[in-house]
Design a protein around this motif. Structure first.
Motif, PDB file in Angstrom:
ATOM      1  N   ALA A  65      10.657  -5.606 -61.873  1.00 21.84           N
ATOM      2  CA  ALA A  65       9.502  -6.437 -62.200  1.00 21.84           C
ATOM      3  C   ALA A  65       9.953  -7.592 -63.075  1.00 21.84           C
ATOM      4  CB  ALA A  65       8.430  -5.610 -62.920  1.00 21.84           C
ATOM      5  N   SER A  66       9.417  -8.757 -62.787  1.00 21.92           N
ATOM      6  CA  SER A  66       9.608  -9.944 -63.608  1.00 21.92           C
ATOM      7  C   SER A  66       8.313 -10.749 -63.529  1.00 21.92           C
ATOM      8  CB  SER A  66      10.800 -10.770 -63.111  1.00 21.92           C
ATOM      9  OG  SER A  66      10.941 -11.955 -63.868  1.00 21.92           O
ATOM     10  N   VAL A  67       7.477 -10.555 -64.523  1.00 21.30           N
ATOM     11  CA  VAL A  67       6.130 -11.128 -64.509  1.00 21.30           C
ATOM     12  C   VAL A  67       6.002 -12.130 -65.648  1.00 21.30           C
ATOM     13  CG1 VAL A  67       3.664 -10.624 -64.735  1.00 21.30           C
ATOM     14  CG2 VAL A  67       5.152  -9.056 -63.469  1.00 21.30           C
ATOM     15  N   ASN A  68       5.484 -13.305 -65.316  1.00 21.37           N
ATOM     16  CA  ASN A  68       5.179 -14.320 -66.316  1.00 21.37           C
ATOM     17  C   ASN A  68       3.970 -15.104 -65.812  1.00 21.37           C
ATOM     18  OD1 ASN A  68       5.224 -16.097 -68.453  1.00 21.37           O
ATOM     19  ND2 ASN A  68       6.880 -17.353 -67.612  1.00 21.37           N
ATOM     20  N   LEU A  69       2.799 -14.699 -66.246  1.00 21.62           N
ATOM     21  CA  LEU A  69       1.576 -15.352 -65.793  1.00 21.62           C
ATOM     22  C   LEU A  69       0.633 -15.527 -66.974  1.00 21.62           C
ATOM     23  CD1 LEU A  69      -0.900 -13.055 -65.521  1.00 21.62           C
ATOM     24  CD2 LEU A  69       0.461 -12.367 -63.580  1.00 21.62           C
ATOM     25  N   GLY A  70      -0.348 -16.395 -66.777  1.00 23.18           N
ATOM     26  CA  GLY A  70      -1.322 -16.638 -67.838  1.00 23.18           C
ATOM     27  C   GLY A  70      -1.971 -17.982 -67.670  1.00 23.18           C
ATOM     28  N   SER A  71      -2.503 -18.491 -68.744  1.00 21.88           N
ATOM     29  CA  SER A  71      -3.157 -19.796 -68.719  1.00 21.88           C
ATOM     30  C   SER A  71      -2.123 -20.880 -68.440  1.00 21.88           C
ATOM     31  CB  SER A  71      -3.840 -20.069 -70.059  1.00 21.88           C
ATOM     32  OG  SER A  71      -4.760 -19.045 -70.381  1.00 21.88           O
ATOM     33  N   SER A  72      -2.493 -21.850 -67.612  1.00 19.60           N
ATOM     34  CA  SER A  72      -1.563 -22.928 -67.281  1.00 19.60           C
ATOM     35  C   SER A  72      -1.200 -23.751 -68.496  1.00 19.60           C
ATOM     36  CB  SER A  72      -2.173 -23.831 -66.202  1.00 19.60           C
ATOM     37  OG  SER A  72      -2.335 -23.128 -64.987  1.00 19.60           O
ATOM     38  N   THR A  73      -2.085 -23.828 -69.459  1.00 19.86           N
ATOM     39  CA  THR A  73      -1.832 -24.652 -70.647  1.00 19.86           C
ATOM     40  C   THR A  73      -1.348 -23.830 -71.834  1.00 19.86           C
ATOM     41  OG1 THR A  73      -4.167 -24.411 -71.293  1.00 19.86           O
ATOM     42  CG2 THR A  73      -3.577 -26.323 -69.938  1.00 19.86           C
ATOM     43  N   TYR A  74      -0.913 -22.587 -71.579  1.00 17.29           N
ATOM     44  CA  TYR A  74      -0.565 -21.719 -72.711  1.00 17.29           C
ATOM     45  C   TYR A  74       0.556 -22.315 -73.553  1.00 17.29           C
ATOM     46  CZ  TYR A  74       1.145 -17.834 -75.453  1.00 17.29           C
ATOM     47  OH  TYR A  74       1.562 -17.055 -76.496  1.00 17.29           O
ATOM     48  N   PHE A  75       1.682 -22.644 -72.922  1.00 18.80           N
ATOM     49  CA  PHE A  75       2.826 -23.136 -73.694  1.00 18.80           C
ATOM     50  C   PHE A  75       2.579 -24.544 -74.234  1.00 18.80           C
ATOM     51  CE2 PHE A  75       4.914 -19.942 -70.957  1.00 18.80           C
ATOM     52  CZ  PHE A  75       5.447 -19.155 -71.954  1.00 18.80           C
ATOM     53  N   GLN A  76       1.677 -25.302 -73.617  1.00 15.63           N
ATOM     54  CA  GLN A  76       1.367 -26.634 -74.125  1.00 15.63           C
ATOM     55  C   GLN A  76       0.422 -26.577 -75.318  1.00 15.63           C
ATOM     56  OE1 GLN A  76       1.353 -25.867 -70.838  1.00 15.63           O
ATOM     57  NE2 GLN A  76       3.237 -26.961 -70.339  1.00 15.63           N
ATOM     58  N   GLU A  77      -0.511 -25.631 -75.321  1.00 17.34           N
ATOM     59  CA  GLU A  77      -1.513 -25.569 -76.380  1.00 17.34           C
ATOM     60  C   GLU A  77      -1.170 -24.577 -77.479  1.00 17.34           C
ATOM     61  OE1 GLU A  77      -5.472 -25.002 -75.070  1.00 17.34           O
ATOM     62  OE2 GLU A  77      -5.415 -26.577 -73.547  1.00 17.34           O
ATOM     63  N   SER A  78      -0.280 -23.628 -77.209  1.00 19.33           N
ATOM     64  CA  SER A  78       0.008 -22.586 -78.195  1.00 19.33           C
ATOM     65  C   SER A  78       0.523 -23.198 -79.494  1.00 19.33           C
ATOM     66  CB  SER A  78       1.044 -21.601 -77.639  1.00 19.33           C
ATOM     67  OG  SER A  78       1.427 -20.682 -78.640  1.00 19.33           O
ATOM     68  N   ASN A  95       1.735 -21.148 -81.908  1.00 22.13           N
ATOM     69  CA  ASN A  95       2.714 -20.223 -82.464  1.00 22.13           C
ATOM     70  C   ASN A  95       4.104 -20.803 -82.267  1.00 22.13           C
ATOM     71  OD1 ASN A  95       4.585 -17.904 -82.709  1.00 22.13           O
ATOM     72  ND2 ASN A  95       2.694 -16.732 -82.927  1.00 22.13           N
ATOM     73  N   GLN A  96       4.884 -20.859 -83.328  1.00 21.11           N
ATOM     74  CA  GLN A  96       6.186 -21.516 -83.274  1.00 21.11           C
ATOM     75  C   GLN A  96       7.164 -20.817 -82.346  1.00 21.11           C
ATOM     76  OE1 GLN A  96       6.967 -24.457 -84.797  1.00 21.11           O
ATOM     77  NE2 GLN A  96       4.771 -24.475 -85.201  1.00 21.11           N
ATOM     78  N   LEU A  97       6.880 -19.565 -82.007  1.00 15.43           N
ATOM     79  CA  LEU A  97       7.765 -18.833 -81.108  1.00 15.43           C
ATOM     80  C   LEU A  97       7.793 -19.456 -79.718  1.00 15.43           C
ATOM     81  CD1 LEU A  97       9.564 -16.272 -81.127  1.00 15.43           C
ATOM     82  CD2 LEU A  97       7.620 -15.027 -80.226  1.00 15.43           C
ATOM     83  N   ASN A  98       6.760 -20.221 -79.361  1.00 12.08           N
ATOM     84  CA  ASN A  98       6.658 -20.800 -78.024  1.00 12.08           C
ATOM     85  C   ASN A  98       7.052 -22.268 -77.980  1.00 12.08           C
ATOM     86  OD1 ASN A  98       5.494 -18.355 -77.013  1.00 12.08           O
ATOM     87  ND2 ASN A  98       3.555 -18.967 -77.924  1.00 12.08           N
ATOM     88  N   SER A  99       7.595 -22.795 -79.071  1.00 10.75           N
ATOM     89  CA  SER A  99       7.817 -24.244 -79.152  1.00 10.75           C
ATOM     90  C   SER A  99       8.833 -24.746 -78.148  1.00 10.75           C
ATOM     91  CB  SER A  99       8.263 -24.613 -80.570  1.00 10.75           C
ATOM     92  OG  SER A  99       9.482 -23.955 -80.887  1.00 10.75           O
ATOM     93  N   SER A 100       9.822 -23.927 -77.775  1.00 15.30           N
ATOM     94  CA  SER A 100      10.864 -24.406 -76.871  1.00 15.30           C
ATOM     95  C   SER A 100      10.463 -24.315 -75.406  1.00 15.30           C
ATOM     96  CB  SER A 100      12.159 -23.593 -77.082  1.00 15.30           C
ATOM     97  OG  SER A 100      11.958 -22.239 -76.752  1.00 15.30           O
ATOM     98  N   ASN A 101       9.263 -23.800 -75.120  1.00 15.64           N
ATOM     99  CA  ASN A 101       8.857 -23.609 -73.729  1.00 15.64           C
ATOM    100  C   ASN A 101       7.682 -24.488 -73.320  1.00 15.64           C
ATOM    101  OD1 ASN A 101      10.713 -21.382 -73.210  1.00 15.64           O
ATOM    102  ND2 ASN A 101       9.412 -20.185 -74.567  1.00 15.64           N
ATOM    103  N   PHE A 102       7.265 -25.435 -74.185  1.00 18.45           N
ATOM    104  CA  PHE A 102       6.062 -26.188 -73.853  1.00 18.45           C
ATOM    105  C   PHE A 102       6.289 -27.169 -72.709  1.00 18.45           C
ATOM    106  CE2 PHE A 102       7.982 -29.582 -76.173  1.00 18.45           C
ATOM    107  CZ  PHE A 102       7.322 -30.741 -75.792  1.00 18.45           C
ATOM    108  N   LEU A 103       7.562 -27.429 -72.322  1.00 21.32           N
ATOM    109  CA  LEU A 103       7.825 -28.314 -71.194  1.00 21.32           C
ATOM    110  C   LEU A 103       7.859 -27.560 -69.859  1.00 21.32           C
ATOM    111  CD1 LEU A 103      10.596 -30.635 -72.709  1.00 21.32           C
ATOM    112  CD2 LEU A 103       8.194 -31.167 -72.330  1.00 21.32           C
ATOM    113  N   ASN A 104       7.672 -26.249 -69.892  1.00 23.77           N
ATOM    114  CA  ASN A 104       7.656 -25.486 -68.646  1.00 23.77           C
ATOM    115  C   ASN A 104       6.493 -25.939 -67.765  1.00 23.77           C
ATOM    116  OD1 ASN A 104       9.656 -24.098 -69.900  1.00 23.77           O
ATOM    117  ND2 ASN A 104       8.576 -22.149 -70.059  1.00 23.77           N
ATOM    118  N   ASN A 105       6.764 -26.168 -66.490  1.00 24.67           N
ATOM    119  CA  ASN A 105       5.680 -26.559 -65.584  1.00 24.67           C
ATOM    120  C   ASN A 105       5.473 -25.561 -64.454  1.00 24.67           C
ATOM    121  OD1 ASN A 105       7.886 -27.066 -63.963  1.00 24.67           O
ATOM    122  ND2 ASN A 105       7.802 -29.274 -64.257  1.00 24.67           N
ATOM    123  N   THR A 106       6.181 -24.462 -64.466  1.00 18.47           N
ATOM    124  CA  THR A 106       5.967 -23.412 -63.468  1.00 18.47           C
ATOM    125  C   THR A 106       6.026 -22.045 -64.130  1.00 18.47           C
ATOM    126  OG1 THR A 106       8.340 -23.344 -62.930  1.00 18.47           O
ATOM    127  CG2 THR A 106       6.932 -24.755 -61.559  1.00 18.47           C
TER     128      THR A 106
END
Length: 875
Positions: A337-350, A352-363
């Protein structure tokens, strides 16, 4: 004060090593003497209990002496005594068997220097004091100037009282995680404390000392856990302030050590404007079977203040699940299993500093699959999977719930039972494949609602390929195949023309339907080798050119029987047109073709390899280097077409240069046809229209370059953990988009303190460094636009200014729009037991900085200071 035991004057010397069982009758005592002089032989008194319950083994290098008068045994120089699970080594040891006490101390030479400090070991506990007094009977002890390690924590005590095997009391002790136990750079002074080895340290008043300087950081009482296994406990949050959400607490919560196979961390964020977030992180593992992790993140964000025009509320979430199976657990079945799903704007709007390096993800993508292999002749494979693909820009989600695949291995009905297969008949083979899907396309707003299933499409596709291959004229390989497909679908359509609205009406139909197609193909190819020999005395000794030309022919029949016609009727009732359509339009596996197709395919694959003289004079063979890994050309000619029969020539290639550090990949599309004045392709060759042989309609090139100094090795555990976190979130394996800024998160910053450099290594003779470059350019000219559609350069690098100072940066430049992309500057200082990090995003709408300093060890990881500057509020 430490007790120093002087060298005794021996009364009776015995051999330096002796094993002795000390009993009542071997130790002179008044009670035993009275019994020996008594005239009554049969005494009614019970024999007293033995003073010692086991054998005492002792030895010394210089001498061992016994003083019967003082009832003491002296061991001098490299002395050692063993009793049950107790082991004492020291320069000098005195055994007072009259008082059941063992004294151990150091040796002092003529210059006043001490050597051979005692080492007291009982079970797993090791203490290294200046001197010790141990009662063999009660197992109590007094220890002066002791040094001991407890699960990563080090305790240095002026005076320690050993109450029993599991309890120690200390006075004026230093508790630290520093490797420099003689002069720790920091410690907590424990004025009076109780130590339970392997469990805890409980103390009264304590405060932090840095470089022996007291600080006001302290507590009236404290508890330090010392456990060898995972233990449940509080996870302290990070503090900070945001301009648009106020003060906050981030990543605080509780860790549940549920079992050896499963744990759970419940964390939360809270902001004074009412925003909050929840994180649930879990890891699980069964040795030799499987391991995985599960993460759920939820944030309820409030922007601005109620009553302002920019006030808004949003809810975002993200779910991640990863599981891998041990290959040895079940060779014929596998679950992953390799699951990564959720709100499309999660990494852009989050926030929490833990997600700062992933806000450019588009998929975002996910896959859960189970496969099973049934051994036999033929072998049968089945799999069941669910997939998910989400574009965070368009917020379109594509899912398959589920996908079933089955296949039967190739069967050679005419192959000989023994020996190899030769000729076209022996190599005739066929197999069977089936694929079933329930495909869903929805949007972020409809995800996990009943409406997402309204447009679901389901169907099965059965495929039976029949093929063979053989050699002709020795050097040519020929293959031919026929492919039969049967498609089952549960979604069809019916089209009609509405005369009132003058539009086509498409009515979806539910129910089972099917269609069948087949095609034929054959190909012939060979391999041509060209060698250019320059001689073994040359630097370039030879160049080898390998060409693999091939010609293929494909036939796709027309399946007009699956097509129907509807009439286009004008408002006055006159039929103006008849339009053909198939009810299978938009079905899961496509629709049957109406046009007969007969095409010839041409392809040429190349690679160039050079043989060069090795710089190493001891090498016995020349070095092989690829000049071109691949250079491929391909095109098609439609024999049955009326116009535009030639398809564009597609060119692709790639190579690696500079010892495979530079990877280059390129591609281009060459169109042989010209364009008219409206930039529409016409049935006229470009060369006949006054142009060149081919018209370049598109091109692309990507390059990546990894550089590093000779002494620099990218093996840091922090970087590996950060890359793993980024990949699990759908990000890049490199740090071209930056690194996470949550320095307090121990999942990321888990470097072992044993990897630290020594305190004297304050500078580098050479500066280790690394640089990663990624270049991409795309050119478009399909309609004479003659433009660079995208042109960018991304780079990331790190340099160690000293063994304790490192700086890094991640950025990029958009060469088309002339602007820098997301930029991050990083600074890190290794403070031995402490670490200091500073991260700065100088511009963009996420401009901010983050400062952190804290203790590296996981035992005291909550001793930290963190300050964050968020982006300025924009009105």
């Amino acid at each position: 004060m430490a007790q120093d035991i002087p060298k005794p004057k021996p009364t009776t010397e015995i051999p330096a090593s002796k094993e002795m069982e000390v009993k009542n009758d071997s130790i002179p005592s008044q009670e035993i003497k009275r019994v020996e002089t008594d005239s009554i032989v049969n005494d009614s008194l019970r024999e007293p209990k033995k003073l010692l319950e086991s054998i005492v083994t002792y030895k010394a290098k210089d001498y061992t002496s016994v003083n019967q008068k003082t009832q003491q045994i002296y061991l001098y120089n490299e002395a050692e005594i063993q009793y049950k699970d107790m082991d004492i080594k020291a320069g000098v040891i005195v055994i007072d068997y009259g008082k059941d006490i063992v004294y151990a101390g150091r040796l002092k030479d003529s210059l006043g220097n001490y050597s051979q400090h005692p080492v007291f070991k009982q079970g797993n506990d090791v203490v290294e004091p200046d001197s010790i007094a141990f009662n063999i009977k009660t197992k109590k002890a007094l220890i002066w100037n002791s040094k001991t390690e407890q699960q990563g924590g080090r305790i240095i005590s002026d005076l320690t009282k050993k109450e029993n095997d599991s309890v120690y009391f200390v006075k004026r002790a230093k508790f630290t995680t520093s490797e420099n136990i003689e002069n720790p750079e920091y410690y907590f002074l424990l004025r009076k404390a109780k130590i339970v080895p392997g469990k805890k340290v409980v103390t009264g008043l304590t405060n932090l000392f840095i470089a022996d300087v007291p600080t006001p950081i302290g507590l009236p009482f404290a508890f330090f856990p010392l456990t060898q296994t995972r233990t449940s406990g509080v996870l302290f949050p990070s503090f900070g302030e945001q301009n648009d959400r106020g003060y906050f607490l981030q990543n605080g919560g509780y860790y549940f050590a549920i079992s050896d196979y499963f744990d759970l961390a419940a964390l939360g964020d809270y902001y004074t404007n009412g925003s909050y977030g929840i994180r649930l992180e879990s890891s699980y593992a069964v040795r030799y079977k499987f391991r995985g992790s599960l993460s759920f993140r939820y944030e309820n964000l409030i922007n601005s203040e109620r009553g302002f025009p920019d006030y808004s509320k949003s809810t975002i979430y993200n779910l991640r699940w990863n599981q891998s199976q041990d290959s040895k657990s079940s060779p014929n079945s596998r679950f992953s299993a390799s699951v990564n799903l959720g709100s499309s704007t999660y990494f852009q709007e989050s926030v929490n500093q833990l997600n700062s390096s992933n806000f450019l993800n588009n998929t975002l993508s996910s896959s859960v699959s189970y496969s099973k292999t049934f051994q036999g002749e033929p072998q049968v494979n089945v799999s069941l999977s669910a997939t998910h693909s989400q574009n965070t820009n368009t917020e379109i989600i594509n899912m398959t719930l589920p996908t079933f695949q089955g296949s039967v291995d190739r069967i050679f009905p005419f192959a000989p039972k023994t020996g190899s297969k030769k000729g076209a008949i022996d190599n005739i083979n066929f197999q069977y494949n089936v694929r079933g899907e329930n495909r869903i396309q929805t949007t972020d707003s409809l995800f996990l609602t009943g409406a997402m299933f309204d447009e679901a499409k389901a169907g099965f596709q059965h495929t039976i390929p029949l093929s063979t291959n053989f050699k002709i004229f020795k050097h040519f390989s020929m293959s031919t195949s026929a492919n039969y497909k049967e498609n089952w679908t549960f979604n069809t359509i019916r089209k009609s023309y509405d005369t009132e609205s003058q539009s086509v009406v498409t009515t979806p139909l539910k129910g089972f339907d099917s269609f069948r197609t087949y095609n034929f193909s054959t190909s012939i190819g060979t391999t041509v080798y060209g060698m250019f020999d320059f001689g073994e005395d040359k630097k370039i000794q030879a160049i080898r050119h390998v060409m693999r030309p091939s010609v293929s022919y494909n036939i796709n029949p027309s399946f007009e029987k699956y097509y129907e016609t509807y009439e286009v009727i004008s408002a006055d009732g006159v039929t103006t047109d008849e339009v053909d359509y198939t009810r299978f339009e938009g079905s899961l596996f496509g629709s049957p073709g109406k046009v007969f197709s007969s095409s010839v395919g041409l392809s040429l694959n190349n690679n160039l390899e050079a043989k060069i003289r090795d710089k190493d004079s001891t090498a016995t063979e020349a070095k092989k280097v690829f000049l071109l890994n691949s250079l491929n050309f391909s095109t098609n000619y439609n024999v049955a077409g009326d116009s535009l029969n030639w398809s564009p020539v597609r060119v692709s290639g790639g190579t690696q240069l500079f010892d495979n550090k530079l990877s280059v990949n390129f591609g281009a599309t060459l169109d042989p046809y010209a364009l008219d004045n409206n930039n529409t392709k016409i049935n006229t060759f470009n060369i006949n229209n006054g142009g060149s042989l081919f018209r370049l309609s598109s091109a692309n090139m990507t390059m990546s370059y990894n550089l590093s100094s000779d002494t620099f090795e990218d093996n840091d555990q922090n970087d590996a953990a950060e890359r793993d976190q980024s990949i699990k979130s759908g990000g890049r394996a490199d740090d071209l988009f930056g690194k996470s800024q949550d320095f307090a998160d121990q999942q990321i910053n888990n470097r072992d303190q044993s990897e630290e450099v020594g305190p004297t290594d304050l500078y580098n003779y050479k500066l280790p460094w690394s640089l990663r470059l990624a270049y991409a350019v795309n050119y478009s000219n399909s309609r004479r636009q003659n433009e660079i559609s995208s042109h960018s350069l991304m780079f990331s690098g790190d340099i160690e200014l000293s063994p304790r100072w490192s700086v890094g940066a991640s950025s990029g430049y958009d060469l088309k729009n002339n602007g820098f992309t997301y930029t991050q500057l990083r600074f890190e200082r290794d403070l031995e037991s402490w670490r200091m990090n500073f991260s700065w995003i100088p511009f963009s709408n996420r401009s901010s900085w983050n400062f952190f300093i804290g203790i590296r060890s996981s035992i005291l990881k909550d001793i930290k200071y963190e300050k964050r500057k968020q982006p300025d509020k924009r009105l």
